[in-house]
Design a protein around this motif. Structure first.
Motif, PDB file in Angstrom:
ATOM      1  N   UNK A 229       0.819  -1.223   0.000  1.00 14.36           N
ATOM      2  CA  UNK A 229       0.000   0.000   0.000  1.00 14.36           C
ATOM      3  C   UNK A 229       0.848   1.267   0.000  1.00 14.36           C
ATOM      4  N   UNK A 230       2.160   1.138  -0.217  1.00 11.42           N
ATOM      5  CA  UNK A 230       3.049   2.309  -0.219  1.00 11.42           C
ATOM      6  C   UNK A 230       2.828   3.152  -1.478  1.00 11.42           C
ATOM      7  N   UNK A 234       7.330   7.016  -0.342  1.00  8.85           N
ATOM      8  CA  UNK A 234       7.371   6.323   0.942  1.00  8.85           C
ATOM      9  C   UNK A 234       7.654   4.837   0.768  1.00  8.85           C
ATOM     10  N   UNK A 235       7.894   4.418  -0.466  1.00 14.26           N
ATOM     11  CA  UNK A 235       8.055   2.999  -0.734  1.00 14.26           C
ATOM     12  C   UNK A 235       9.250   2.407  -0.002  1.00 14.26           C
ATOM     13  N   UNK A 236      10.393   3.070  -0.072  1.00 14.55           N
ATOM     14  CA  UNK A 236      11.591   2.529   0.569  1.00 14.55           C
ATOM     15  C   UNK A 236      11.469   2.545   2.090  1.00 14.55           C
ATOM     16  N   UNK A 237      10.872   3.610   2.614  1.00 14.59           N
ATOM     17  CA  UNK A 237      10.722   3.723   4.067  1.00 14.59           C
ATOM     18  C   UNK A 237       9.796   2.627   4.598  1.00 14.59           C
ATOM     19  N   UNK A 238       8.712   2.368   3.868  1.00 14.71           N
ATOM     20  CA  UNK A 238       7.783   1.319   4.296  1.00 14.71           C
ATOM     21  C   UNK A 238       8.447  -0.049   4.227  1.00 14.71           C
ATOM     22  N   UNK A 265       6.452  -4.503  -6.927  1.00 17.76           N
ATOM     23  CA  UNK A 265       5.116  -4.167  -7.430  1.00 17.76           C
ATOM     24  C   UNK A 265       4.761  -2.707  -7.180  1.00 17.76           C
ATOM     25  N   UNK A 266       5.402  -2.095  -6.162  1.00 16.03           N
ATOM     26  CA  UNK A 266       5.107  -0.679  -5.900  1.00 16.03           C
ATOM     27  C   UNK A 266       5.989   0.253  -6.722  1.00 16.03           C
ATOM     28  N   UNK A 267       7.030  -0.284  -7.397  1.00 14.12           N
ATOM     29  CA  UNK A 267       7.847   0.560  -8.254  1.00 14.12           C
ATOM     30  C   UNK A 267       9.319   0.535  -7.973  1.00 14.12           C
TER      31      UNK A 267
END
Length: 300
Positions: A229-230, A234-238, A265-267
């Motif tokens: 759901x990132x 915020x993808x790396x932090x999550x 999947x988030x990029x």
């Protein structure tokens, strides 16, 4: 049908006193088979919490007593009572009621269901008190061992078989209701309530509750959902946070591939995801005296 006449009320009291003499705690009931006395807390917030500690009548089955004077006082306060209830699960008998209902649709036979249970689980209902209900059903009276609180249930054993245990009550024989009179079955009036067969008692007890699932697979699914759901930025932090939690819980290596896939999947690229997870592993598994394992430490 006008059944709240003086004679009906007098007979209800007489039957209740007779039951109390046999050690069966009783309360007055209305023609609808409900406790006759209204709650003294019906206008305050103690209605659902008081169990008679206030000393006033009107607490349903918690009013049940074997004391003749107290029984008379309860019925005097409820002159509209047409029957009486017998509290189950109370000493000295610890009564258990097997309520065999009649299915008016003809789709089930509760008596036959009980016979099937008896055959399958190898028990027999011993000679005991049986009460015939106006609808054609019957109440089988059994006794339970002290310290074993049998719960109430409805159709849990089989359709049409209800159980009256601790906190419940049975309509006593001689009671008059809107649908007719409850009567002792022929040949059972002089019998004492028989002990409940052990195999049946085991069936009456609630199934053991499974502990709430807090295993690693549940935690892992939650962490993967957190990564999925990132949003951008915020993808790396999550991913880093989720990987830290996974290693803290001892299943970081097992979840590493799934977390990597979720991050992709988030990029994020697979290389970026694996590098972030490796950093989380070093942070959470380093010895306390190593800079990388301390807050604010830097990678050597």
């Amino acid at each position: 049908m006008a059944i709240t006449d003086r004679r009906t009320a007098t007979l209800a009291l007489a039957h209740a006193l007779s039951a109390a003499e046999r050690g069966l705690p009783v309360i007055p009931l209305t023609a609808r088979k409900l406790p006759a006395l209204p709650s003294p807390h019906r206008n305050d917030d103690r209605r659902s919490t008081c169990r008679g500690a206030c000393g006033l009548p009107g607490h349903g089955v918690h009013d049940a007593t074997t004391d003749p004077a107290a029984v008379q006082a309860l019925f005097a306060a409820a002159p509209w009572a047409t029957g009486y209830g017998i509290a189950c699960g109370r000493p000295p008998h610890h009564l258990i009621g097997i309520d065999l209902d009649v299915d008016t649709t003809g789709n089930s036979d509760s008596a036959a269901s009980l016979r099937q249970l008896a055959l399958h689980h190898l028990f027999a209902i011993p000679p005991t008190v049986v009460v015939l209900t106006p609808s054609g059903g019957r109440h089988i009276w059994l006794t339970g061992p002290p310290g074993v609180p049998v719960p109430n249930s409805a159709s849990r054993l089989a359709p049409g078989i209800d159980i009256r245990g601790i906190g419940g009550y049975l309509v006593g024989p001689g009671s008059v209701t809107l649908h007719g009179r409850y009567r002792i079955a022929p040949g059972t009036a002089d019998l004492p309530p028989a002990p409940c067969p052990r195999a049946l008692l085991r069936l009456l007890m609630p199934p053991a509750r499974r502990p709430a699932r807090t295993d690693r697979s549940d935690r892992g699914r939650g962490l993967i959902r957190f990564v999925l759901t990132a949003h951008e930025g915020e993808r790396n932090a999550r991913l880093f946070w989720a990987a830290c939690r996974a290693y803290e819980h001892g299943n970081g290596d097992a979840l590493a591939d799934a977390l990597t896939h979720a991050a992709v999947r988030t990029g994020l690229t697979a290389h970026e995801a694996r590098a972030t997870i490796a950093s989380a592993a070093r942070l959470t598994t380093a010895a306390p005296d190593e800079p990388w394992g301390q807050p604010g430490g830097s990678r050597p």
